[in-house]
Design an enzyme around this catalytic site. Structure first.
Site, PDB file in Angstrom:
ATOM      1  N   LYS A   1      15.027   7.716  13.927  1.00 43.70           N
ATOM      2  CA  LYS A   1      13.691   7.360  13.203  1.00 43.70           C
ATOM      3  C   LYS A   1      12.784   6.882  14.297  1.00 43.70           C
ATOM      4  CE  LYS A   1      11.774   3.405  10.665  1.00 43.70           C
ATOM      5  NZ  LYS A   1      11.266   4.056   9.569  1.00 43.70           N
TER       6      LYS A   1
ATOM      7  N   GLU B   1       1.185   8.544 -13.789  1.00 41.84           N
ATOM      8  CA  GLU B   1       0.715   9.258 -12.671  1.00 41.84           C
ATOM      9  C   GLU B   1       0.119  10.548 -13.517  1.00 41.84           C
ATOM     10  OE1 GLU B   1       2.915   9.949  -9.018  1.00 41.84           O
ATOM     11  OE2 GLU B   1       2.538  12.043  -9.099  1.00 41.84           O
TER      12      GLU B   1
ATOM     13  N   HIS C   1      -2.176   8.145  -3.162  1.00 42.22           N
ATOM     14  CA  HIS C   1      -1.285   8.644  -2.292  1.00 42.22           C
ATOM     15  C   HIS C   1      -2.111   9.028  -1.022  1.00 42.22           C
ATOM     16  CE1 HIS C   1       1.376   8.539  -5.497  1.00 42.22           C
ATOM     17  NE2 HIS C   1       2.079   7.817  -4.830  1.00 42.22           N
TER      18      HIS C   1
END
Ligand code: GLN
Ligand code: ZN
Length: 770
Positions: free
Chosen positions: A18, A676, A705
């Protein structure tokens, strides 16, 4: 008998991957650093498995982002919009497909992402075109095999099988089905196998998880065709066909008839399938028994596993058997040894757990016990295992008789509001006095670096409880004032005190524990640290009343209490496996129910119970859907039903494909549901309209988003679309989801536009209503 592993976590014990990815993306370190990090992780994983005694060690289970994306690159399924990057650096191309690309005058969107079966892992969806061509574009799988070989391990390369690969994708134009691309795809698989064989590969694993789902006739023949061709071209190569996450059920005979060398089955999810498979197994087929749960963090019960193995050995002999985890270990954290904080994870609970590293050892010990190898050591380990299992069964930490009794005493009336919706609505209208097209938000407001910083300081002890509270109070008050001046009708407190919508509740509930380093890859470089539900769940004291009441004390407008629902808490945790999930869910539902009652007693008139995970909890087999929906919906209703008719219950869901479960959504009987909707331009509302959904709906009018600020006019347009299919009196106005990840400036602008849009809609539809 041999040991087999299907895949190992690739994020690194300290999330090295990561960190290396994010640093590379940010331009802070060169590609060489990322490549070296990947190499280090692979070598570490191979060595660890080799030293532990795994016979079939996987390679190509590593990925810089996602294994499905890796395969798309391998077989050259690169969507045309990335053409400009095809001749450049392959890493740029790869990450552009994963994350989009805005550089050098190009603005390319990323490929779509979706959930990997019923896990919380997200894969990159392959895109297929009618004239799709495939070619061997990346040789990652071959390079990684060679790399392992150079380091002293002959590994078993892992690839998603050709049929599952096609089924995981999506047609990007009309007029064909992706399964028809098989004939074009197979030659690339043949080339890959050829090169792997040339390098010295003996075993190759093909994952065909779709074998555990319902298959059409075309899909069935595609599987037969693919594996017959591979067998014809490479009669000597040992193919291991891996299935997982469900039983083979009606596909048992098909799976057993495919001309491969070994079949892997998931006995953690479904041990009952063993006998049927043994009955169908032809003489030359080996069986890999997935007895160690690759999806959960509990220690294996060796005695149970040995019984299964014994049953198989009696029928087909030990030589044809392998012991394995049920699926790739991608879905569990790396190593329990990293959990060194006794207060976070107590030794008593820790002794019941096994992460990936421990599961590898379990596989080996189970094999030794079944094979009578290494007898004294294995016997000691069995003894310790029996003791740990026994301690878990009988621990007072786990069992709370009061909770069990309460669950046993639940009546139908507990899961029902006092009156039907029309009556409740009349009382709520009278009490709340909200306008037509009421405006609200989904709960969270921007969680700035500052707010997160306060929490970190508080946890470190650099801020006192009182100082931390004062800072949050100020933030909450400002948010209330902002909502008032903007003109929102139903306010929220902003959720500044919450780190995560499940963790926040788990930390306050009995029966939950947490890890410090139990990270699991969710997508790309994003990892999650799911709570562990180890025991009966109860709520020692109110969890949200303080902040909700504080916010309500600041304003005359209604403040919505904000809770996470029982199904979502269950779905996003590691759940105990010693009782049905339904039982655990019901326990959580009772805890949330008490919170709902306390909020009402504290004078809160509107309470939202978020259930974004209801849909993703659907079982893989459609036949099992109804049973799941029955207990899941009931759990929500238990949580929602202690209140008076005049108290308004909201729920919220994000992934809102409701067509096939709309009846159950209606059965939740929330007074208001927010969903949504904006990205689909309100198309999702058709399900509600066609069903004549009776209760109120807040179709999200803008996409949270994205940082883009929507205009009033586009939201009015969406509201008109909604009002064309639903009565205006049923419609609420709100964003798609929580605003946690947004910035304040965008949020302020967007909500101002949204309120203006609602006001315009009010005028437009007021007449229609009288
Ligand atoms: N109330 C939560 C929030 O606003 C809901 C989040 C979600 O649906 N995932 O953040
Ligand atoms: Zn949401």
């Amino acid at each position: 008998m041999r040991t087999n592993n299907l895949g190992y976590p690739r994020i690194g014990g300290n999330r090295e991957l990561k960190k290396a990815c994010e640093s590379y993306w940010a331009g802070k370190s060169p590609i060489e650093h990322l490549l070296q990090t990947g190499k280090d992780i692979r070598l570490h994983n191979w060595n660890l498995q080799k030293e532990a005694g795994i016979d079939l060690i996987p390679s190509n289970d590593f990925s810089f982002y996602d294994q499905v994306l890796d395969l798309s690159l391998t077989v050259g399924a690169i969507p045309p919009r990335y053409d400009a990057l095809k001749n450049g650096n392959i890493h740029d191309l790869y990450f552009a497909m994963a994350r989009g690309y805005q550089q050098n005058g190009l603005d390319l969107t990323a490929m779509e992402m979706t959930k990997w079966f019923d896990t919380n892992y997200h894969y990159i969806v392959p895109e297929f075109y009618k004239n799709q061509e495939f070619s061997l574009f990346s040789t990652k799988v071959i390079e990684e095999f060679a790399e392992a070989k150079a380091a002293g391990s002959i590994t078993k390369p892992v690839l998603i099988g050709p049929v599952s690969y096609l089924l995981l994708g999506k047609e990007k134009e009309a007029g064909f089905h992706r399964i028809s691309l098989l004939n074009k795809l197979l030659p690339v698989y043949i080339k890959i196998i050829e090169q792997l064989v040339a390098q010295g590969a003996e075993w190759i694993q093909f994952d065909e998880p779709f074998l555990a789902l319902t298959l059409t006739e075309e899909e069935t023949s595609a599987l037969k065709q693919a594996y017959a061709l591979i067998k014809e071209k490479f009669p000597q190569v040992k193919i291991l066909l891996a299935t997982y996450f469900e039983s083979l059920a009606e596909n048992t005979a098909l799976a057993a008839s495919l001309p491969v060398c070994a079949l892997h089955i998931d006995l953690a999810r479904n041990p009952e399938q063993l006998d049927a498979i043994l009955d169908h197994l032809p003489e030359n087929l080996s069986l890999s028994l997935g007895v160690v749960d690759g999806r959960n963090i509990w220690k294996n019960d060796y005695q149970k596993s040995l019984k299964l193995i014994d049953r198989a050995a009696k029928k087909i002999g030990k030589e044809r058997l392998m012991v394995a985890p049920s699926c790739s270990l991608l879905h569990v954290p790396c190593d329990l040894v990293a959990e060194t904080n006794d207060t976070t994870l107590t030794p008593e609970i820790k002794q019941w757990l096994a992460f990936a590293r421990q599961k590898i050892d379990e596989v080996v010990v189970i094999k030794q016990l079944a094979n009578s190898e290494n007898i004294t050591d294995a016997a000691n380990k069995l003894k310790a295992n029996i003791a740990a299992c026994e301690s878990r069964k009988t621990s007072v930490l786990i069992h709370n008789p009061q909770v069990k009794e309460r669950v046993g005493n639940i009546t139908d009336a507990d899961a029902r509001r006092n009156s039907v919706f029309e009556m409740r609505k009349a009382l709520q209208v009278a009490s709340l006095k909200l306008p037509l097209f009421p405006t609200t938000t989904i709960g969270s407001f921007p969680q700035t670096a500052e707010v997160r910083g306060w929490r970190a300081q508080f946890k470190k002890g650099d801020l006192t409880q009182k100082q931390y509270e004062e800072l949050l109070k100020k933030e909450t008050e400002e948010t209330i004032r902002f909502q008032e001046t903007t003109g929102l009708d139903v306010l929220v407190h902003g959720e500044f005190e919450r780190n995560d919508m499940v963790e926040y509740f788990g930390e306050q509930l009995q029966g939950f524990t947490f890890t410090k380093n139990g990270w699991v890859q969710s997508y790309g470089s994003r990892c999650v640290k799911p709570p562990v539900i180890y025991g009966d769940v109860s709520r020692p004291q109110p969890m949200t009343v303080f902040w909700t009441q504080f916010a309500q004390s600041l304003t005359a407008r209604p403040v919505k209490g904000m809770l996470t629902g029982p199904v979502t808490i269950l779905q996003w945790s590691f759940v105990r496996d010693d009782q049905p999930r339904a039982e655990t869910c019901t326990q959580i539902a009772l805890a949330i129910r008490d919170e709902v009652a306390d909020l009402e007693n504290a004078g809160i008139k509107i309470i939202q119970i978020d259930e974004p995970a209801i849909r993703e909890g659907l079982p893989l087999k459609k036949d099992d859907w109804q049973q799941y929906l029955n207990w899941a919906i009931k759990a929500f209703r238990i949580a929602a039903s202690p209140v008076a008719d005049a108290t308004q219950i909201h729920t919220h869901m994000c992934y809102s494909e409701f067509n096939d479960i709309i009846k159950d959504i209606a059965d939740m009987d929330a007074d208001v549901i927010t969903i949504e909707c904006s990205r689909s331009q309100m198309e999702l509302l058709d399900a509600f309209a066609n069903f004549n959904y009776p209760n109120d709906i807040g179709p999200g009018v803008y996409d949270i988003h994205s940082p883009r600020v929507p205009s009033k006019d586009e939201m009015v347009h969406l509201l008109k679309k909604a009002a064309a299919v639903l009565p205006a009196s049923q419609i609420w106005v709100n964003p798609d989801c929580g605003l946690k990840t947004r910035h304040w400036d965008e949020t302020k602008k967007a909500l101002t536009e949204m309120v203006a849009a609602a006001n315009e809609a009010k005028v437009l539809y007021a007449e229609a209503l009288v």
